[in-house]
Design an enzyme around this catalytic site. Structure first.
Site, PDB file in Angstrom:
ATOM      1  N   GLY A 207       0.820  -1.208   0.000  1.00  0.00           N
ATOM      2  CA  GLY A 207       0.000   0.000   0.000  1.00  0.00           C
ATOM      3  C   GLY A 207       0.849   1.251   0.000  1.00  0.00           C
ATOM      4  O   GLY A 207       2.056   1.195   0.256  1.00  0.00           O
ATOM      5  N   GLY A 210       1.552   5.586   4.608  1.00  0.00           N
ATOM      6  CA  GLY A 210       0.553   6.193   5.478  1.00  0.00           C
ATOM      7  C   GLY A 210      -0.805   5.524   5.466  1.00  0.00           C
ATOM      8  O   GLY A 210      -1.729   5.987   6.133  1.00  0.00           O
ATOM      9  N   LYS A 213      -0.112   0.132   7.148  1.00  0.00           N
ATOM     10  CA  LYS A 213       0.477  -1.215   7.120  1.00  0.00           C
ATOM     11  C   LYS A 213       1.119  -1.578   8.460  1.00  0.00           C
ATOM     12  O   LYS A 213       0.889  -2.660   9.002  1.00  0.00           O
ATOM     13  CB  LYS A 213       1.515  -1.300   5.987  1.00  0.00           C
ATOM     14  CG  LYS A 213       0.935  -1.032   4.609  1.00  0.00           C
ATOM     15  CD  LYS A 213       1.967  -1.183   3.520  1.00  0.00           C
ATOM     16  CE  LYS A 213       3.056  -0.142   3.606  1.00  0.00           C
ATOM     17  NZ  LYS A 213       2.552   1.240   3.397  1.00  0.00           N
ATOM     18  N   THR A 214       1.913  -0.667   8.995  1.00  0.00           N
ATOM     19  CA  THR A 214       2.564  -0.933  10.283  1.00  0.00           C
ATOM     20  C   THR A 214       1.536  -0.986  11.410  1.00  0.00           C
ATOM     21  O   THR A 214       1.656  -1.792  12.340  1.00  0.00           O
ATOM     22  CB  THR A 214       3.625   0.146  10.574  1.00  0.00           C
ATOM     23  OG1 THR A 214       4.539   0.212   9.479  1.00  0.00           O
ATOM     24  CG2 THR A 214       4.394  -0.181  11.843  1.00  0.00           C
ATOM     25  N   GLU A 430      -5.233  33.707  -9.926  1.00  0.00           N
ATOM     26  CA  GLU A 430      -6.053  32.715  -9.236  1.00  0.00           C
ATOM     27  C   GLU A 430      -7.492  32.707  -9.775  1.00  0.00           C
ATOM     28  O   GLU A 430      -8.103  31.639  -9.912  1.00  0.00           O
ATOM     29  CB  GLU A 430      -6.053  32.978  -7.732  1.00  0.00           C
ATOM     30  CG  GLU A 430      -4.685  32.884  -7.071  1.00  0.00           C
ATOM     31  CD  GLU A 430      -3.980  31.566  -7.314  1.00  0.00           C
ATOM     32  OE1 GLU A 430      -4.676  30.548  -7.525  1.00  0.00           O
ATOM     33  OE2 GLU A 430      -2.739  31.551  -7.311  1.00  0.00           O
TER      34      GLU A 430
END
Length: 616
Positions: A207, A210, A213-214, A430
């Protein structure tokens, strides 16, 4: 052997203090005679002082004669070792009654000499002993390091400190189901073996950074009632060849002794990259480590119940032998969260935060497309910091919206003050982006327009999609190109020249147009893909680029890319020209307000009919 325990350190410190004290005492006894400063005189002067009756006290210390005169001053002289002071005075003609009246004190120095000589004799032995103790301690420490050099550095999961479980993970239900099955297999292996099922040897979590996974691996550790060993792929690799392979062997030996258990290898791409990439040869440390991992995973004994979970965000560069069945049997994709998943993640990260009644998590989820779980966690943390900073007791919607802007666009650059001309150019730039994007159906709705500097940008036009999209059409790309060119074109039409403010927009335009030709088949070339991005990862993005097309094709790619950009530029110019009065009006208001919200911006288009937006 374990290193010397901390409890032995005070003893070592005491030994050093004793050595230092002995050295200080020895030098004090050698160099400090305990006497005040005195003037050295000749022996003849001493005899004259005696005859004149100026002597108040005489002290004999070995061959030294210390004198104290009647006025309190100190003097000293020396005599021959074999002669006594009486002989000297008698031979010098001093009268007997004068000699007998002198206060002569003979000091015994034998005792002092004994201790001084003893200390002087002990100092070399003390220094030698201290040197050997130091060398033995150093050798022992080096031996400990050498003995543990090839040992695994894996950390064992501590249930008392880490309490993460599946309830703390949201938005990745499919991945949780896969991993819950692994946990259940370890807890109840007989249920599966009775059906002839075999335990998977490896699970690869894939993946974007962020996505969690961990966090999923920590949840597995919290759910599984088995030993859990965690290590990073980079911890295997050392300068010396063979150390990584040794650590792999040690890690898997520990796992087999503690089976059933789980091994988690984070960032496995640090050692699992494709072999034979052309650099480093075939026997470097990384490849040796990878070979050992492959051997260990393929050599598990039947029924050991050891599962390897690995995580990576670069599955395209992993060695094929690592991903084949029998090693990593399962690939679990931890995808970017959609709207519902983001709402669930927001609920998880707002558990311990006091939220106000105005907070709408569903609205926040819609406002955060492309956010990962880590981004959402950071968002809620920034909102909590902002609320605490302003002295509020609860987090309201206002703090969360400001935090979204800070995460997406960067913090406000209040110190960057633009002059009048620069503010005007920025405003028209802008509004050029915003009005083109609003009038074209393929662009996302305008969420906010601002000329307040944020990050590296002098101003910003923020487009926000109404829903998550997974497919993009050719018409959407063409409309977005026009929106990107809106600022550049507005500067050209209203000021007669362009500024450097459009440089980032032009880079994006080139990238999108080139991808339409080379990656997506959205040009006259048809369904042909040029270049092989999978080969770029080994030697570097530019150095390792594989050019699998001719110079003629390259020339045509450039021509088609330029044609797409020119077509978009022409459309943009028409839109800007037709709406010059409206742009003047909106830009004037923007210069006064500095920021226009979506509702304020839409009010300018009440009388203008726009095409119905199409969704692909």
């Amino acid at each position: 052997m374990p290193a010397i325990a901390p409890k032995n350190r005070p003893k070592n410190t005491f030994l050093y203090l004793v050595i230092v004290a002995l050295l200080i005492a020895a030098f004090a006894m050698i160099f400090n005679s305990g006497q005040t400063e005195s003037t050295e005189i000749t022996l003849n002067t001493f005899i004259e002082e005696v005859k004149a009756g100026h002597i108040q006290k005489i002290e004999i210390v070995d061959n030294r004669i210390n004198l104290e005169l009647a006025d309190g001053s100190q003097q000293h002289t020396f005599k021959e070792p074999s002669s006594s002071i009486y002989e000297i005075l008698e031979k010098s003609g001093v009268k007997n009654n004068t000699v007998s009246s002198l206060p002569i004190l003979v000091k015994d120095t034998e005792a002092d000499k004994f201790w001084t000589d003893l200390l002087i004799g002990m100092i070399p032995f003390i220094l030698i002993i201290a040197f050997f103790v130091f060398m033995m301690r150093s050798a022992q420490s080096s031996n400990n390091q050498a003995m543990s050099f090839g040992k695994s550095k894996a950390k064992t999961y501590d249930k008392g400190k880490q309490k993460t479980n599946f309830d703390d993970v949201a938005g990745v239900e499919e991945a949780k189901e896969e991993l819950a099955e692994i946990v259940d297999f370890l807890k109840h292996p007989k249920k599966y073996r009775s059906m002839g099922a075999k335990i998977p040897k490896g699970v690869m979590l894939v993946g974007a950074p962020g996505t969690g996974k961990t966090l999923l691996s920590r949840a597995v550790a919290g759910e599984a009632d088995v030993p859990f060993f965690s290590i990073s792929g980079s911890e295997f690799v050392e300068m010396f060849v063979g150390v990584g392979a040794s650590r792999v062997r040690d890690l898997f030996n520990k796992a087999k002794r503690n089976a059933p258990c789980i091994i988690f290898i984070d960032e496995i791409d640090a050692v699992g990259r494709h072999r034979g990439a052309g650099m480093g040869g075939g026997h470097d440390e990384r490849e040796q480590t990878l070979n050992q991992i492959l051997t260990e995973m393929d050599g598990f004994e039947t029924g050991t119940n050891v599962i390897v979970i690995a995580a990576t965000n670069r599955p395209d560069i992993l060695d094929p032998a690592l991903l084949r069945p029998g090693r990593f049997d399962r690939r679990v994709v931890v995808d970017m969260p959609d709207i519902k998943a983001r709402e669930l993640i927001l609920k998880v990260h707002s558990r311990n935060k006091p939220l106000g009644k105005t907070v709408d998590l569903e609205k926040i989820a819609k406002s955060t497309p492309g956010f990962t779980g880590a981004d959402i966690e950071n968002l809620m943390n920034e909102a909590a910091i902002l609320a605490a900073k302003t002295g509020k007791k609860k987090i309201n919607m206002d703090e969360i919206e400001k935090s979204i802007e800070k995460v997406v666009l960067g913090p406000e650059r209040k110190s960057r003050v633009l002059n009048k001309e620069e503010r005007k150019v920025t405003a028209y730039h802008e509004i050029g982006h915003a009005i083109v994007g609003h009038l074209l159906p393929g662009c996302d709705p305008v969420h906010k327009v601002s000329i307040i500097s944020r990050g590296m940008a002098l101003g910003v036009t923020w487009f926000l999609p109404e829903e998550d999209k997974h497919l993009n059409s050719k018409s959407k790309f063409e409309d977005e190109l026009c929106s990107l060119l809106g600022g550049y074109t507005a500067e050209e039409i209203f000021f007669g020249e362009m500024t450097t403010g459009a440089s980032n927009d032009l880079q994006k335009v080139k990238k999108v147009a080139n991808s339409m030709v080379t990656k997506y088949g959205m040009s006259e070339f048809g369904p042909i893909v040029f270049g092989d991005p999978n080969n770029e990862v080994f030697l570097g993005k530019d150095y390792g680029h594989v050019k699998n097309y001719s110079e003629e094709s390259a020339s045509k790619i450039d021509a088609l890319t330029k044609g797409i950009i020119e077509k978009a530029y022409k459309r943009t110019k028409e839109i800007i020209t037709k709406n010059k009065k409206l742009i003047d009006k909106i830009a004037t208001d923007l210069l006064k307000k500095e920021t226009l919200s979506a509702e304020e911006f839409k009010k300018y288009f009440k009388d203008i009919k726009t095409k119905k937006k199409v969704n692909v």
